[in-house]
Design an enzyme around this catalytic site. Structure first.
Site, PDB file in Angstrom:
ATOM      1  N   ALA A   1      -1.526  -5.600   3.304  1.00 46.26           N
ATOM      2  CA  ALA A   1      -2.357  -5.691   2.115  1.00 46.26           C
ATOM      3  C   ALA A   1      -1.876  -6.776   1.088  1.00 46.26           C
ATOM      4  O   ALA A   1      -0.563  -6.826   1.030  1.00 46.26           O
ATOM      5  CB  ALA A   1      -2.302  -4.288   1.541  1.00 46.26           C
TER       6      ALA A   1
ATOM      7  N   GLY B   1      -0.747  -3.616   6.421  1.00 47.34           N
ATOM      8  CA  GLY B   1      -2.096  -3.703   6.964  1.00 47.34           C
ATOM      9  C   GLY B   1      -2.286  -4.382   7.989  1.00 47.34           C
ATOM     10  O   GLY B   1      -3.509  -4.377   8.718  1.00 47.34           O
TER      11      GLY B   1
ATOM     12  N   GLU C   1      -1.880  -2.543  10.975  1.00 54.99           N
ATOM     13  CA  GLU C   1      -3.089  -1.691  11.139  1.00 54.99           C
ATOM     14  C   GLU C   1      -4.126  -2.389  11.651  1.00 54.99           C
ATOM     15  O   GLU C   1      -4.941  -1.704  12.354  1.00 54.99           O
ATOM     16  CB  GLU C   1      -3.034  -1.077   9.747  1.00 54.99           C
ATOM     17  CG  GLU C   1      -1.820   0.030   9.528  1.00 54.99           C
ATOM     18  CD  GLU C   1      -1.941   0.358   8.040  1.00 54.99           C
ATOM     19  OE1 GLU C   1      -2.057  -0.560   6.921  1.00 54.99           O
ATOM     20  OE2 GLU C   1      -1.861   1.680   7.819  1.00 54.99           O
TER      21      GLU C   1
ATOM     22  N   GLU D   1       5.752  -0.531   4.586  1.00 53.69           N
ATOM     23  CA  GLU D   1       5.279   0.043   3.406  1.00 53.69           C
ATOM     24  C   GLU D   1       6.310   1.022   2.577  1.00 53.69           C
ATOM     25  O   GLU D   1       6.446   1.159   1.554  1.00 53.69           O
ATOM     26  CB  GLU D   1       4.014   1.066   3.506  1.00 53.69           C
ATOM     27  CG  GLU D   1       2.640   0.182   3.903  1.00 53.69           C
ATOM     28  CD  GLU D   1       2.610  -0.354   5.475  1.00 53.69           C
ATOM     29  OE1 GLU D   1       3.640  -0.155   6.128  1.00 53.69           O
ATOM     30  OE2 GLU D   1       1.336  -0.696   5.689  1.00 53.69           O
TER      31      GLU D   1
END
Ligand code: CAA
Length: 706
Positions: free
Chosen positions: A63, A104, A107, A127
């Site tokens: 992200a 992310g 992910e 994270e």
């Protein structure tokens, strides 16, 4: 600006290439473009499979952290929406993971049906280092795909795993065999999948396998990370999210993950840790210095002085494969120093962190000498001799005579004037301070002290060198103690004064430890050595003479030969590693207080916290105003990496921004009045603090111009 993704087709394979430098951060534009390309591929009947690839060296850095706290992170399509949609794909999706897949980015790879990976691929969910948890399905999909123990370890530690480990865990379906182009090979793999009628998968059809988990698995895991994660909010939420994955179906688990993610994101800790992420990167940028300045080659290094500091410094280079010559005029000390280095490596090898062969490789890079002539050809010299200006000047005069032109001459002084040292050479442009923190082979902070004549390429070379030996560099200006030790002075002064006013070392240390510091100031003093701080004070006696109580207890302990842990007694009494309170220190405090007419009273924990931490902040404001630190976040990096300041607070300046500069200022003014003559003497609010409060600003809004 070019599009953040490129769409191409190769026969019946669609390739979506993320191209959003520097790290393919999944900001709104990339998310939108990725999803649009994906829908295009789905809509095209001629497309049978989809490859998601990267145009950069990394696959995806996750992200976009710079969006956090703003509206863009939530703007649709948000990351969970994009990933959930990809997971539902009726056509096989292949992640072509060429490099790092983080947060992310990992992910994203997890929702793909197949993962094709290159040798440089690494997978990680970092994270937790940002005070949050993987919020786009990582806590639910990873345990399903790779099992609970690995998922929990990765999610709570934030440490990435290698492609080999990922493959063993079943996260990589096919490896690139390193012949031919990576992307071509990924496309060929996708075509093979189509030809073989390979199915699509969804994690929704998988449940987490808990059959092999021992009883009390989660409780034991919590215990195992308790020390390392003390005071941090996110690690526990990471565990709760993985626990949810064990019991809930995917959709509900994702919802629970989302709730926990928001809980974490809205904490001061998450703001603090995200602040530190950007602070660390900002610290490598020096106002007025072009980061592209060509650097000098550092292939051979010399360290002057074979004591604890010199040895520790040398180890950093040996670890990085750079040959080091340690010079000491005392042959016996030199031999001892080399032995200490070997022993340190032996201890690491015993713990299984190095092989015997690696120890030997490192030791082979080490040479020792008592002759300055032997270091004439090195590219960088770091002086780590006794902290005394005359001795250092002598060393630099000799270095100037023997070292080749262009060699960088660095001093490891922790307080002394780098300009004065540089002035004894005919090449002050090549002189710089490289202030390592003890133990130098362990502590990650490196204060790079820029003298007034230091050349830009020496600064840039020092930053790159620091990164090469895995340090966190912060460039600072010249003043007594630079950023770290200068800020430490009022913090330590207040702690010491509080003992005279009625607090005990154990009380002060407890308050600081509970605040989150790795250790209290008196434990730290005993560890660093009371003799060391005494000798530093000797250099500034004229500046502290007006305060008769200034560090008086420390001076007394020094006179009694109680230097701290190394003599078994300092502020505490030590038996091995065990420590006890020393009633004599309290008696000493009472006697000195009586002598100076200081009234003793009960001191509240709140007062201890405010007087120590707020004065640390006040000094930070002062050095920022003087341009010694370029940004408040530089002070935070120094404190979190060099002085055990809790990362969950983000450093003293971030903490001040969080609680409000007006709160800090009001408390300083309160103590100025409350503490009478002593308050008048020391509780002077930094003018920058006053200005910022007046303007309603935070420290982070203030930057020193070049
Ligand atoms: N978002 C925004 N900016 C990022 C970023 C990210 N995820 N990752 C890196 N950057 C920026 C850096 O700030 C830096 O910017 P400047 O050049 O302006 O300073 C630039 O990209 C290059 O970064 P580095 O200097 O760190 O480059 P590197 O090559 O040494 O390392 C990296 C690259 C390994 C990806 C490293 O940057 C890194 O660890 N990034 C963070 C990864 C991360 O924590 N991802 C998780 C994000 S949160 C998430 O994904 C939540 C979720 O579940 C939805």
């Amino acid at each position: 600006m070019s599009a953040p993704t490129h769409y191409a087709t190769h026969a019946n394979i669609a390739v979506i290439t993320m191209d959003s430098p520097p790290v393919n951060g999944l900001g709104h534009a990339l998310r939108r473009s990725l999803l649009d390309d994906f829908e295009r591929a789905l809509a095209d009947d001629g497309i049978a499979a989809i490859v998601i690839a990267s145009a950069g060296k990394l696959f995806c850095g996750g992200a976009d952290i710079s969006e956090f706290g703003g509206d863009s992170a939530l703007r649709e399509p948000n990351l969970p929406q994009v990933l959930n949609r990809l997971e539902e794909s009726p056509k096989p999706v292949v992640a072509a993971v060429n490099g790092m897949a983080l947060g992310g980015g990992m992910e994203l790879a997890l929702v793909c049906d197949y993962r094709f990976a290159g040798a440089a691929a690494r997978f990680g969910l970092p994270e937790v280092n940002l005070g949050i948890l993987p919020g786009a399905g990582g806590t639910q999909r990873l345990p399903r795909l790779a099992g609970v123990p690995l998922a929990l370890e990765m999610i709570t530690s934030g440490r990435p795993i290698s492609v080999d480990k990922a493959q063993q865990a079943g996260l990589v379906d096919r490896r690139h065999n390193d012949t031919g182009e990576f992307l071509d090979a990924a496309i060929t793999y996708a075509a093979e999948l189509v030809d073989s009628g390979a199915s699509v998968h969804s994690c929704a059809t998988l449940s987490v396998d808990t059959t092999d988990l021992p009883d009390n698995f989660f409780a034991d895991f919590r215990r195992s990370i308790a020390r390392r994660t003390r005071g941090l909010y996110a690690p526990e939420r990471c565990i709760q999210a993985v626990e949810a994955a064990c019991t809930l179906p995917l959709a509900e688990g994702l919802q629970r993950e989302g709730e926990l993610f928001i809980e974490c994101m809205n904490t001061p800790q998450a703001r603090a840790q995200q602040h530190l992420f950007f602070a660390e990167r900002a610290a490598t940028k020096v106002p007025g210095v072009d980061p592209k300045t060509p650097v000098r080659n550092i292939e051979k290094v010399a360290v002057i002085g074979s004591g604890t500091m010199g040895g520790g410094i040398a180890m950093n280079f040996l670890n990085a494969g750079i040959p080091v010559t340690v010079l000491d005029l005392n042959a016996e000390a030199l031999e001892r120093g080399a032995e200490v280095i070997r022993n340190n490596y032996a201890i690491t090898a015993k713990k299984g962190k190095l092989t015997e062969a690696q120890v030997e490789q490192r030791m082979e890079l080490l040479t020792t000498t008592t002759e300055y002539a032997s270091i004439a050809g090195v590219d960088l010299v770091i002086e780590a001799v006794f902290e005394n200006m005359d001795i250092k000047k002598k060393v630099f005069t000799t270095l100037d005579e023997v070292c080749k032109p262009g060699a960088i001459l660095a001093t490891n002084t922790s307080t002394l004037d780098v300009d004065e040292i540089a002035a004894v050479t005919k090449r002050p442009q090549d002189v710089i301070g490289l202030h390592f923190f003890s133990p130098a082979n362990v502590m990650r902070l490196l204060e790079i002290v820029r003298g007034k004549a230091t050349a830009d390429d020496v600064i840039v070379t020092s930053i790159k060198m620091a990164q090469a030996i895995k340090k966190i560099p912060v460039v600072v200006g010249v003043c007594f103690g630079f950023v770290g030790n200068r800020m430490l002075e009022p913090y330590s002064r207040e702690a010491s004064r509080l003992l005279l006013e009625g607090a005990t070392p154990a009380q002060v240390d407890r308050v600081l430890y509970d605040f989150g510091l790795a250790m209290g100031i008196f434990s730290m003093g005993d560890l660093a050595g009371i003799d060391v701080s005494f000798l530093v004070r000797e250099g500034i006696r004229d500046q502290i003479a007006h305060d008769p109580g200034y560090q008086k207890i420390s001076d007394k302990l020094y006179a009694l030969g109680r230097y701290g842990q190394k003599t078994g007694r300092g502020f505490y009494i030590y038996e091995g590693r065990e420590r006890q309170e020393d009633p004599e220190v309290v008696t000493l405090a009472e006697e000195i207080a009586a002598e100076l007419g200081i009234e003793r009273r009960e001191i509240s924990d709140q007062e201890i916290l405010e007087r120590t931490i707020y004065m640390l902040i006040n000094e930070g404001a002062q050095i920022l105003d003087e341009g010694i630190a370029y940004r408040s976040s530089d002070c935070d990096i120094v404190y979190c990496n060099g002085y055990g300041f809790p990362i969950g607070r983000g450093g003293p300046m971030q903490y001040a921004d969080e609680i409000g500069l007006d709160t800090v200022l009001a408390a300083i003014e309160k103590y100025r009045q409350q503490l009478g003559a002593y308050g008048e003497m020391w509780f002077k609010p930094a003018p920058l603090l006053q200005r910022l409060v007046k303007e309603g600003k935070q420290f982070k809004q203030y930057t020193v111009k070049s």
